[in-house]
Design a protein around this motif. Structure first.
Motif, PDB file in Angstrom:
ATOM      1  N   LEU A   4       0.829  -1.208   0.000  1.00 55.25           N
ATOM      2  CA  LEU A   4       0.000   0.000   0.000  1.00 55.25           C
ATOM      3  C   LEU A   4       0.861   1.256   0.000  1.00 55.25           C
ATOM      4  N   ALA A   5       1.935   1.233   0.788  1.00 44.78           N
ATOM      5  CA  ALA A   5       2.810   2.407   0.881  1.00 44.78           C
ATOM      6  C   ALA A   5       3.437   2.741  -0.462  1.00 44.78           C
ATOM      7  N   LEU A  39      -2.433   0.397   9.813  1.00 49.71           N
ATOM      8  CA  LEU A  39      -1.085   0.190   9.302  1.00 49.71           C
ATOM      9  C   LEU A  39      -0.398   1.542   9.181  1.00 49.71           C
ATOM     10  N   ARG A  40       0.894   1.561   9.449  1.00 46.00           N
ATOM     11  CA  ARG A  40       1.667   2.818   9.452  1.00 46.00           C
ATOM     12  C   ARG A  40       2.934   2.611   8.629  1.00 46.00           C
ATOM     13  N   ALA A  41       3.337   3.637   7.885  1.00 45.28           N
ATOM     14  CA  ALA A  41       4.524   3.518   7.027  1.00 45.28           C
ATOM     15  C   ALA A  41       5.281   4.832   6.991  1.00 45.28           C
ATOM     16  N   ILE A  45     -12.767   0.911   0.268  1.00 45.20           N
ATOM     17  CA  ILE A  45     -11.892   2.079   0.214  1.00 45.20           C
ATOM     18  C   ILE A  45     -11.012   2.127   1.461  1.00 45.20           C
ATOM     19  N   ILE A  46      -9.700   2.223   1.249  1.00 41.59           N
ATOM     20  CA  ILE A  46      -8.739   2.378   2.332  1.00 41.59           C
ATOM     21  C   ILE A  46      -8.410   3.857   2.473  1.00 41.59           C
ATOM     22  N   GLU A  47      -8.547   4.382   3.657  1.00 40.37           N
ATOM     23  CA  GLU A  47      -8.275   5.801   3.906  1.00 40.37           C
ATOM     24  C   GLU A  47      -6.779   6.010   4.187  1.00 40.37           C
TER      25      GLU A  47
END
Length: 224
Positions: free
Chosen positions: A159-160, A184-186, A211-213
């Motif tokens: 995703l990142a 999740l964090r990037a 949808i991913i915010e």
């Protein structure tokens, strides 16, 4: 228990356009060297000593905003950086920051983004060629509203890559102030001239979509 962060191999994104306040180099005057007496040769020890002193220097360019004097830049950053440094002007809206310790400089690079009166300041390491471009900066981003089964570090890395160039991803799962946190964090490198993504569509093999915010931590007033 949260899994440890996943560190990704560094990538170097290409740039689409220049964003720099650095003036073009000027041509030196024609040489009139006639003898060895007109040549000053720098020895290796001196070269190494000078290079090491500049290894603790960052160069920063303020994106947009009004011009700032050196004192205003110092006052804006001294509280947030919480370390000793000196500032000198280089070009319009471009400054040099000299640190006493390498760890302090690395912490500043790794904990940004940083701002002066709400305007993003882009930092790069000093290079003798002065070939800074000030086209990218690092951000922490978050991915929210994922299905539970997609809370995975490899998913976070993929995703990142849709947003920028990732080099660290994390899974956040816990509580803060009585509220459950799960996302999740990037840490990614962003091209500042590209529009920011606010969402990503997740499409599954059964045809369902969601949808991913995308959220940006410490987003400045100037959102590129």
């Amino acid at each position: 228990m949260e899994p440890p962060p996943l560190l990704l191999p560094p990538e170097h994104p290409s740039s689409d356009a220049a964003h720099s306040n650095i003036p073009p180099p000027t041509m030196p005057p024609s040489s009139d060297i006639e003898s060895d007496d007109d040549i000053f040769e720098v020895d290796e020890v001196t070269e190494d000593r000078l290079a090491q002193s500049w290894d603790l220097t960052l160069v920063g360019s303020i994106l947009l905003g009004k011009p700032y004097c050196k004192q205003a830049v110092t006052e804006a950053l001294i509280a947030t950086w919480n370390t000793k440094f000196s500032v000198s002007s280089l070009y319009k809206d471009t400054y040099m920051f000299h640190f006493q310790h390498a760890m302090d400089m690395q912490n500043i690079l790794g904990e940004g983004p940083w701002f002066v009166a709400g305007n993003l300041i882009i930092l790069e390491k000093w290079v003798a060629s002065r070939s800074w471009k000030f086209e990218v900066t690092d951000f922490w981003i978050q991915f929210h509203a994922l299905p539970e089964e997609f809370m995975d570090l490899e998913i976070a890395a993929k995703l990142a890559k849709k947003v920028g160039t990732p080099w660290k991803v994390m899974l956040i799962n816990g509580f803060r102030g009585g509220q459950q946190l799960c996302y999740l964090r990037a840490r990614i490198t962003l091209k500042i001239l590209k529009p920011l993504k606010s969402s990503i569509m997740l499409k599954r093999r059964d045809g369902t979509q969601s949808i991913i915010e995308v959220r940006y931590e410490r987003l400045p007033l100037t959102c590129f």
